[in-house]
Design a protein around this motif. Structure first.
Motif, PDB file in Angstrom:
ATOM      1  N   PRO A  58      52.567  30.691  -2.842  1.00  0.00           N
ATOM      2  CA  PRO A  58      51.780  31.746  -3.521  1.00  0.00           C
ATOM      3  C   PRO A  58      51.430  31.386  -4.964  1.00  0.00           C
ATOM      4  CG  PRO A  58      54.049  32.472  -3.110  1.00  0.00           C
ATOM      5  CD  PRO A  58      53.866  31.182  -2.389  1.00  0.00           C
ATOM      6  N   GLU A  89      48.543  29.093  -4.890  1.00  0.00           N
ATOM      7  CA  GLU A  89      47.302  29.733  -4.457  1.00  0.00           C
ATOM      8  C   GLU A  89      46.690  30.604  -5.559  1.00  0.00           C
ATOM      9  OE1 GLU A  89      45.717  32.731  -0.995  1.00  0.00           O
ATOM     10  OE2 GLU A  89      47.793  31.986  -0.903  1.00  0.00           O
ATOM     11  N   HIS A  90      47.580  31.386  -6.241  1.00  0.00           N
ATOM     12  CA  HIS A  90      47.055  32.381  -7.177  1.00  0.00           C
ATOM     13  C   HIS A  90      46.977  31.878  -8.616  1.00  0.00           C
ATOM     14  CE1 HIS A  90      46.970  35.380  -4.122  1.00  0.00           C
ATOM     15  NE2 HIS A  90      48.245  35.163  -3.821  1.00  0.00           N
TER      16      HIS A  90
END
Lengths: 256, 368
Positions: free
Chosen positions: B301, B304-305
């Motif tokens: 995550p 990704e972010h």
């Protein structure tokens, strides 16, 4: 021939007339004081002579050179030194650098020689450092050469300011309230110092002062200003008893 | 034992052969590294960017730190230097046949920037502080929109396909030469004039310092260095466009200067190096490689972010860093202090007490 001649000098801030019809003649070796109540235009006179303000009328001549219209640094390069009412040292710089900076106009090398540290650079810098140390030694500040100026106690800062003014090797020295904030003992020392540098450096001195002890003690002539107008000029004895001066300082004396 | 080592260390620092020997070693390394591939190409690239950034930071420090003005025009001077040098190497000089023409092109870029430096120097005679900062900002915008509107040099598309002429030895040479020149300038009568203008301009004028000359030369030297850095930068990136030289670039240089500390050459060198390294760490690929040890349920995550958007986040992180440095660390790493080795022997005693501990410079509180 007079060293400094001011003829009919006037200056106005907007509508306010700070100095009007100011005349002054200083001869070589004179020691003269300008006194007067606060706001009388004394410091304005200094600022007009040194080029901070441009006189709106009249002319100021130093050794035959017209000063009105010149920049402060051009006037300083003609060897007119000054100190300030409220100390204006280069606070974050060292004591030695304060004195060295005032040699600026006397250092002869081009920017390129300065950029590459070549040619005359070494010789000139060494000469200036030696001269600065000499000045500091005269004012008993030599051991503080590397100290930051703002860390010096008040009395020493005053001394350093005079040393810095002497670094431009002045013929005319303008002292703006040199005794401000000093106790009687220090004033005695300052009086001795002023007379000593006057002889040693063959100076002509013009000073502004409120301390009557100093003014009456060492000055040969006194000029009294009030609201930009000259009230009286003469030797200390005469000024002490001048009715107009007493009136300006003490208020109107009632008849009888 | 430690005292003895310290004494030996001080003796070593006083040695007059130290700097020449270090320079020779540096030059040797600068030639050897690309020749024998001692370091990876990526690290070599970072070294070259670091050198260019050092030139930029030191020259901006001359105006922002030593003179106490606030200039935002440095990216503009870079652009002028870059475009001038690129036009010379692409259209005028047959550099491919005569490699020695490249330093001439770089020098010409510096001269062009120095000429434009006069445009900023002249208003500085009358205007100070915030108002001068606005003038420099306007100058930057004018340069940028001028370039955008001249079709001959590519307009907003910029110029691509520039030859890669900037090499590690050249960067090393220009960095050493320009840092040495700025340092010499600071320890000359002009440099002392610059310092006195920062402290009290009227007093320095009354103490016979020709403030106009001093400002003129300081701005010229500063923009000259920026122009050279721009020329080197263009021939390293192999692509220039007006967008590269906008306010973000100026902000980057400001961060280097204030991070390193104002009025300190050593500080600027440290600040620029640190900034270059930080910038590389903020690249998505580098950051991902550094954080790959994290367990995958954290890393995925995050990647990704955050990490994959670092290119955008950079625009937030760097200005934020500038604000934080100005607020909580106004002195920077070495504000108003200097490495002894950078001070000429003659001047060392005058700066004997130059390193006050824990005390903030006068300007710091004002700037807040």
């Amino acid at each position: 021939m007079a060293l400094l001649t001011a003829a009919k000098v006037g200056h106005q801030f907007g509508g306010l007339c700070a100095v009007a019809d100011f005349n002054l003649e200083l001869h070589h070796g004179d020691l003269m004081a300008v006194i007067g109540p606060n706001g009388a235009g004394k410091t304005t006179v200094f600022n007009l002579i040194t080029g901070v303000y441009r006189a709106t009328e009249g002319s100021i001549c130093f050794k035959g050179t017209e000063l009105v219209g010149k920049n402060p640094n051009q006037i300083a390069a003609l060897h007119i030194g000054r100190t300030f009412q409220n100390i204006r040292l280069f606070r974050d710089l060292s004591v030695l650098d304060n004195v060295r900076i005032a040699h600026h106009a006397q250092i002869n090398y081009t920017p390129l020689e300065g950029l590459l540290h070549l040619g005359r650079y070494r010789r000139e810098e060494q000469r200036i450092i030696d001269n600065s140390r000499l000045l500091l030694a005269i004012f008993k500040l030599e051991h503080l050469a590397g100290e930051t100026a703002k860390n010096l106690p008040y009395g020493l800062q005053r001394r350093l300011e005079i040393a810095r003014a002497l670094a431009i090797s002045p013929e005319l020295l303008l002292l703006d309230e040199p005794a401000a904030g000093m106790n009687p003992n220090e004033i005695d020392q300052l009086m001795a110092l002023i007379q000593w540098i006057r002889q040693e450096f063959k100076l002509t001195i013009l000073l502004i002062e409120h301390q009557m002890k100093l003014v009456m003690g060492i000055c040969e002539r006194i000029k009294v200003l009030d609201f930009g107008v000259t009230l009286a000029e003469g030797p200390p004895k005469m000024i002490q008893n001048h009715p107009k001066v007493l009136e300006a300082y003490l208020g109107e004396i009632p008849d009888g | 034992m430690i005292a003895l080592m310290r004494e030996q260390w001080d003796l070593l620092l006083e040695n007059r052969w130290l700097v020449p020997i270090l320079l020779v070693i540096g030059f040797g390394l600068a030639f050897a590294i690309p020749e024998y591939n001692l370091l990876s190409v990526y690290v070599q690239l970072i070294l070259m960017y670091a050198g260019i950034n050092i030139i930029l930071a030191v020259s901006l420090n001359l105006v922002n730190g030593y003179m106490g003005e606030f200039s935002l025009a440095h990216a503009g001077f870079m652009a002028v230097g870059a475009y001038t040098a690129v036009l010379l190497t692409m259209k005028v000089f047959p550099v491919a046949g005569f490699p020695f023409l490249f330093p001439c092109a770089v020098f010409a870029g510096g001269l062009a920037a120095a000429l434009l430096g006069i445009i900023v120097a002249i208003p500085s005679f009358k205007v100070r502080g915030d108002y001068l900062a606005i003038i420099t900002l306007a100058f930057l915008m004018i340069v940028k929109s001028l370039i955008e509107n001249i079709d001959f040099i590519g307009g907003p598309r910029g110029i691509s396909g520039i030859m890669k002429l900037t090499t590690l030895p050249w960067v090393f040479f220009w960095t050493v030469a320009l840092v040495w020149m700025v340092r010499n300038f600071i320890y000359s009568k002009y440099g002392r004039g610059v310092l006195s203008i920062r402290e009290d301009e009227i007093a320095s004028d009354l103490m016979s310092v020709n403030t106009r000359h001093v400002k003129f030369f300081a701005f010229m030297l500063s923009s000259f260095c920026a122009g050279i850095a721009g020329a080197l930068f263009a021939h390293l990136l192999q692509f220039i466009s007006p967008r590269i030289f906008d306010i973000t670039k100026s902000t980057d240089i400001l961060i280097m200067v204030y991070l390193g500390g104002i009025a300190s050459i050593g500080g600027s060198i440290l600040g620029a190096t640190l900034f270059t390294v930080l910038l590389e760490l903020l690249r998505p690929s580098t950051m991902a490689a550094l954080l790959s040890w994290l367990p995958s349920f954290v890393f995925e995550p995050l990647n990704e972010h955050f990490i994959s958007h670092l290119g955008v986040w950079r625009m937030v992180i760097m200005p934020l860093a500038l604000i934080l440095v100005m607020l909580y660390w106004p002195r920077g790493i070495m504000g108003l202090r200097e490495f002894r080795g950078f001070i000429p022997r003659r001047d060392r005693e005058a700066h004997h007490y130059i390193n006050p501990q824990g005390e903030e410079p006068d300007g710091a509180t004002d700037r807040r």
